[in-house]
Design a protein around this motif. Structure first.
Motif, PDB file in Angstrom:
ATOM      1  N   MET A 176       1.827  20.772  16.685  1.00  0.00           N
ATOM      2  CA  MET A 176       0.426  20.145  16.827  1.00  0.00           C
ATOM      3  C   MET A 176      -0.092  19.916  15.792  1.00  0.00           C
ATOM      4  SD  MET A 176      -2.266  21.803  19.383  1.00  0.00           S
ATOM      5  CE  MET A 176      -4.333  21.314  18.348  1.00  0.00           C
ATOM      6  N   GLN A 177      -1.046  18.286  16.623  1.00  0.00           N
ATOM      7  CA  GLN A 177      -1.235  17.751  14.626  1.00  0.00           C
ATOM      8  C   GLN A 177      -2.789  18.228  14.769  1.00  0.00           C
ATOM      9  OE1 GLN A 177      -2.052  13.327  16.255  1.00  0.00           O
ATOM     10  NE2 GLN A 177      -0.683  12.498  14.848  1.00  0.00           N
ATOM     11  N   THR A 178      -2.703  18.256  13.230  1.00  0.00           N
ATOM     12  CA  THR A 178      -4.566  18.208  13.434  1.00  0.00           C
ATOM     13  C   THR A 178      -5.373  17.566  13.628  1.00  0.00           C
ATOM     14  OG1 THR A 178      -4.233  17.606  10.791  1.00  0.00           O
ATOM     15  CG2 THR A 178      -3.465  20.640  10.668  1.00  0.00           C
ATOM     16  N   THR A 179      -6.408  17.394  12.978  1.00  0.00           N
ATOM     17  CA  THR A 179      -7.917  15.812  13.413  1.00  0.00           C
ATOM     18  C   THR A 179      -7.319  15.628  11.570  1.00  0.00           C
ATOM     19  OG1 THR A 179      -8.962  18.008  13.975  1.00  0.00           O
ATOM     20  CG2 THR A 179     -10.083  15.953  13.587  1.00  0.00           C
ATOM     21  N   SER A 180      -7.408  15.484  11.076  1.00  0.00           N
ATOM     22  CA  SER A 180      -6.954  14.741   9.732  1.00  0.00           C
ATOM     23  C   SER A 180      -5.541  14.058   9.690  1.00  0.00           C
ATOM     24  CB  SER A 180      -6.518  15.783   8.594  1.00  0.00           C
ATOM     25  OG  SER A 180      -7.609  16.189   8.331  1.00  0.00           O
ATOM     26  N   GLN A 181      -4.711  14.477  10.318  1.00  0.00           N
ATOM     27  CA  GLN A 181      -3.416  13.994  10.634  1.00  0.00           C
ATOM     28  C   GLN A 181      -3.335  12.968  12.054  1.00  0.00           C
ATOM     29  OE1 GLN A 181      -0.402  17.136  11.735  1.00  0.00           O
ATOM     30  NE2 GLN A 181       0.040  16.773   9.824  1.00  0.00           N
ATOM     31  N   ALA A 182      -4.021  13.436  12.871  1.00  0.00           N
ATOM     32  CA  ALA A 182      -4.304  12.036  14.447  1.00  0.00           C
ATOM     33  C   ALA A 182      -5.506  11.117  13.733  1.00  0.00           C
ATOM     34  CB  ALA A 182      -4.717  13.070  15.342  1.00  0.00           C
ATOM     35  N   ILE A 183      -6.381  11.447  12.910  1.00  0.00           N
ATOM     36  CA  ILE A 183      -7.283   9.943  12.306  1.00  0.00           C
ATOM     37  C   ILE A 183      -6.202   9.165  11.168  1.00  0.00           C
ATOM     38  CG2 ILE A 183      -8.723   9.859  10.328  1.00  0.00           C
ATOM     39  CD1 ILE A 183     -10.242  12.419  11.698  1.00  0.00           C
ATOM     40  N   MET A 184      -5.629   9.907  11.103  1.00  0.00           N
ATOM     41  CA  MET A 184      -4.526   9.171   9.936  1.00  0.00           C
ATOM     42  C   MET A 184      -3.773   8.477  10.202  1.00  0.00           C
ATOM     43  SD  MET A 184      -5.592   8.798   6.537  1.00  0.00           S
ATOM     44  CE  MET A 184      -4.570   7.322   6.315  1.00  0.00           C
ATOM     45  N   ALA A 185      -3.040   8.703  11.565  1.00  0.00           N
ATOM     46  CA  ALA A 185      -1.964   7.750  13.216  1.00  0.00           C
ATOM     47  C   ALA A 185      -3.209   7.010  13.723  1.00  0.00           C
ATOM     48  CB  ALA A 185      -1.999   9.137  13.950  1.00  0.00           C
ATOM     49  N   TYR A 186      -3.955   6.695  14.015  1.00  0.00           N
ATOM     50  CA  TYR A 186      -5.509   5.974  13.766  1.00  0.00           C
ATOM     51  C   TYR A 186      -4.758   4.747  13.022  1.00  0.00           C
ATOM     52  CZ  TYR A 186      -9.164   4.268  16.490  1.00  0.00           C
ATOM     53  OH  TYR A 186     -10.063   3.463  16.761  1.00  0.00           O
ATOM     54  N   ALA A 187      -5.828   5.252  12.454  1.00  0.00           N
ATOM     55  CA  ALA A 187      -5.885   4.573  10.266  1.00  0.00           C
ATOM     56  C   ALA A 187      -4.677   3.351  10.783  1.00  0.00           C
ATOM     57  CB  ALA A 187      -6.110   5.041   9.516  1.00  0.00           C
ATOM     58  N   GLU A 188      -3.640   4.281  10.928  1.00  0.00           N
ATOM     59  CA  GLU A 188      -2.057   3.588  10.135  1.00  0.00           C
ATOM     60  C   GLU A 188      -2.117   2.524  10.710  1.00  0.00           C
ATOM     61  OE1 GLU A 188       0.368   6.434   9.428  1.00  0.00           O
ATOM     62  OE2 GLU A 188      -1.287   6.916   7.017  1.00  0.00           O
ATOM     63  N   ALA A 189      -2.473   2.119  12.090  1.00  0.00           N
ATOM     64  CA  ALA A 189      -2.378   1.605  13.337  1.00  0.00           C
ATOM     65  C   ALA A 189      -3.225   0.094  13.243  1.00  0.00           C
ATOM     66  CB  ALA A 189      -2.692   2.326  15.092  1.00  0.00           C
ATOM     67  N   LEU A 190      -4.396   0.139  12.288  1.00  0.00           N
ATOM     68  CA  LEU A 190      -5.429  -0.957  12.187  1.00  0.00           C
ATOM     69  C   LEU A 190      -5.321  -1.376  10.928  1.00  0.00           C
ATOM     70  CD1 LEU A 190      -8.206   1.766  12.335  1.00  0.00           C
ATOM     71  CD2 LEU A 190      -7.575   0.049  13.868  1.00  0.00           C
ATOM     72  N   PRO A 191      -4.739  -3.015  11.497  1.00  0.00           N
ATOM     73  CA  PRO A 191      -4.612  -4.248  10.350  1.00  0.00           C
ATOM     74  C   PRO A 191      -5.535  -3.602   9.311  1.00  0.00           C
ATOM     75  CG  PRO A 191      -6.390  -4.627  12.589  1.00  0.00           C
ATOM     76  CD  PRO A 191      -6.220  -3.471  12.329  1.00  0.00           C
ATOM     77  N   GLU A 192      -4.984  -4.541   7.709  1.00  0.00           N
ATOM     78  CA  GLU A 192      -5.628  -4.472   6.693  1.00  0.00           C
ATOM     79  C   GLU A 192      -7.293  -4.525   6.402  1.00  0.00           C
ATOM     80  OE1 GLU A 192      -6.298  -6.169   2.044  1.00  0.00           O
ATOM     81  OE2 GLU A 192      -4.113  -6.212   2.765  1.00  0.00           O
ATOM     82  N   GLY A 193      -8.214  -4.062   5.993  1.00  0.00           N
ATOM     83  CA  GLY A 193     -10.085  -4.428   6.500  1.00  0.00           C
ATOM     84  C   GLY A 193     -10.843  -3.327   7.493  1.00  0.00           C
ATOM     85  N   ALA A 194      -9.556  -3.022   8.216  1.00  0.00           N
ATOM     86  CA  ALA A 194     -10.391  -2.046   9.266  1.00  0.00           C
ATOM     87  C   ALA A 194     -10.844  -0.422   9.034  1.00  0.00           C
ATOM     88  CB  ALA A 194      -9.494  -1.943  10.575  1.00  0.00           C
ATOM     89  N   THR A 195     -12.455  -1.357   9.345  1.00  0.00           N
ATOM     90  CA  THR A 195     -12.897  -0.092   9.474  1.00  0.00           C
ATOM     91  C   THR A 195     -13.062   1.638  10.255  1.00  0.00           C
ATOM     92  OG1 THR A 195     -15.490  -0.560   9.829  1.00  0.00           O
ATOM     93  CG2 THR A 195     -14.308  -0.318   7.564  1.00  0.00           C
ATOM     94  N   LEU A 196     -13.700   2.251   9.632  1.00  0.00           N
ATOM     95  CA  LEU A 196     -13.486   3.442  10.937  1.00  0.00           C
ATOM     96  C   LEU A 196     -14.885   4.522  10.948  1.00  0.00           C
ATOM     97  CD1 LEU A 196     -10.147   5.221   9.679  1.00  0.00           C
ATOM     98  CD2 LEU A 196     -10.501   4.285  11.463  1.00  0.00           C
ATOM     99  N   SER A 197     -15.528   4.954  11.431  1.00  0.00           N
ATOM    100  CA  SER A 197     -16.794   6.026  11.859  1.00  0.00           C
ATOM    101  C   SER A 197     -16.013   6.625  12.534  1.00  0.00           C
ATOM    102  CB  SER A 197     -18.177   4.973  12.040  1.00  0.00           C
ATOM    103  OG  SER A 197     -17.624   4.487  13.323  1.00  0.00           O
ATOM    104  N   ALA A 198     -16.875   8.163  12.000  1.00  0.00           N
ATOM    105  CA  ALA A 198     -16.727   8.967  12.466  1.00  0.00           C
ATOM    106  C   ALA A 198     -16.744   8.347  14.194  1.00  0.00           C
ATOM    107  CB  ALA A 198     -18.134  10.582  12.237  1.00  0.00           C
ATOM    108  N   ARG A 199     -18.199   7.940  15.114  1.00  0.00           N
ATOM    109  CA  ARG A 199     -18.232   7.612  16.248  1.00  0.00           C
ATOM    110  C   ARG A 199     -16.707   7.158  16.961  1.00  0.00           C
ATOM    111  NH1 ARG A 199     -24.334   5.397  16.679  1.00  0.00           N
ATOM    112  NH2 ARG A 199     -25.007   6.912  15.921  1.00  0.00           N
TER     113      ARG A 199
END
Length: 198
Positions: free
Chosen positions: A1-24
């Motif tokens: 099962m994917q950890t929260t960190s892995q899930a966040i990185m998978a989400y981040a890697e699908a974004l274009p350069e410069g896209a920002t993330l927040s916990a919300r």
């Protein structure tokens, strides 16, 4: 099962350069406390960068190593996600038009949103709140000319406007003159003088 960190990185890697993330925007990946802890771990490991408190971006991997995402890409993404208008500062606009050789030591952008500081690796970036009239046509050369004129100020306006005019084509000059109604009186006066001389 994917950890929260892995899930966040998978989400981040699908974004274009410069896209920002927040916990919300990551709460679909886990409880708030777990998301916060995972973001902190990812920053410590260098997989994410803290742009400012509560805002993160993914470093860009190149064949020479990793670098911060481009300042313009991050600022553009923030503007899109918050709905605020953002433009080059007056000093940057003057530099962009070639009428000032001063190279600002840090990057400053003018915004309709709140003032704040961003950190992108070694670069310090300032988003500075300004009145809405200074954000006319944020991406056009005429808009940059308008901000450059505001930057030079009342005492240098006539001289600055002559130099600015030389950098604009006829269409850009017409666009600049169309901003008179929203300009402060001293700028409107200089722009009107330019209009009557054409």
């Amino acid at each position: 099962m994917q950890t929260t960190s892995q899930a966040i990185m998978a989400y981040a890697e699908a974004l274009p350069e410069g896209a920002t993330l927040s916990a919300r925007e990551l709460l679909h990946l886990g409880e708030r406390a777990a998301v916060d802890q995972a973001l902190s771990r990812l920053v410590r490991r260098g997989e994410l960068m803290r742009v400012k408190r509560g805002l993160f971006a993914q470093p860009v991997k190149t064949r020479f190593g990793t670098r911060a995402p481009s300042v313009e890409a991050v600022v553009e993404h923030i503007a899109k996600s918050t709905g605020e208008r953002v433009s080059q500062s007056g000093a940057s606009a003057a530099n962009l038009l070639g009428i000032s050789t001063q190279n600002p030591s840090r990057q400053v952008f003018w915004t309709s949103g709140p003032s704040r500081h961003l950190k992108l690796g070694a670069q310090s970036v300032e988003l500075k709140h300004v009145p809405s009239w200074q954000l006319r046509a944020p991406n056009s050369r005429a808009g940059h000319a308008f901000r450059a004129l505001a930057y030079f100020g009342k005492s240098e306006a006539a001289h600055a406007l002559r130099r600015i005019k030389a950098t604009l084509n006829e269409e850009e000059q017409r666009e600049l003159l169309s901003f008179r109604a929203s300009a402060p009186t001293w700028m409107a006066k200089e722009l009107s003088a330019l209009a009557s001389s054409q």
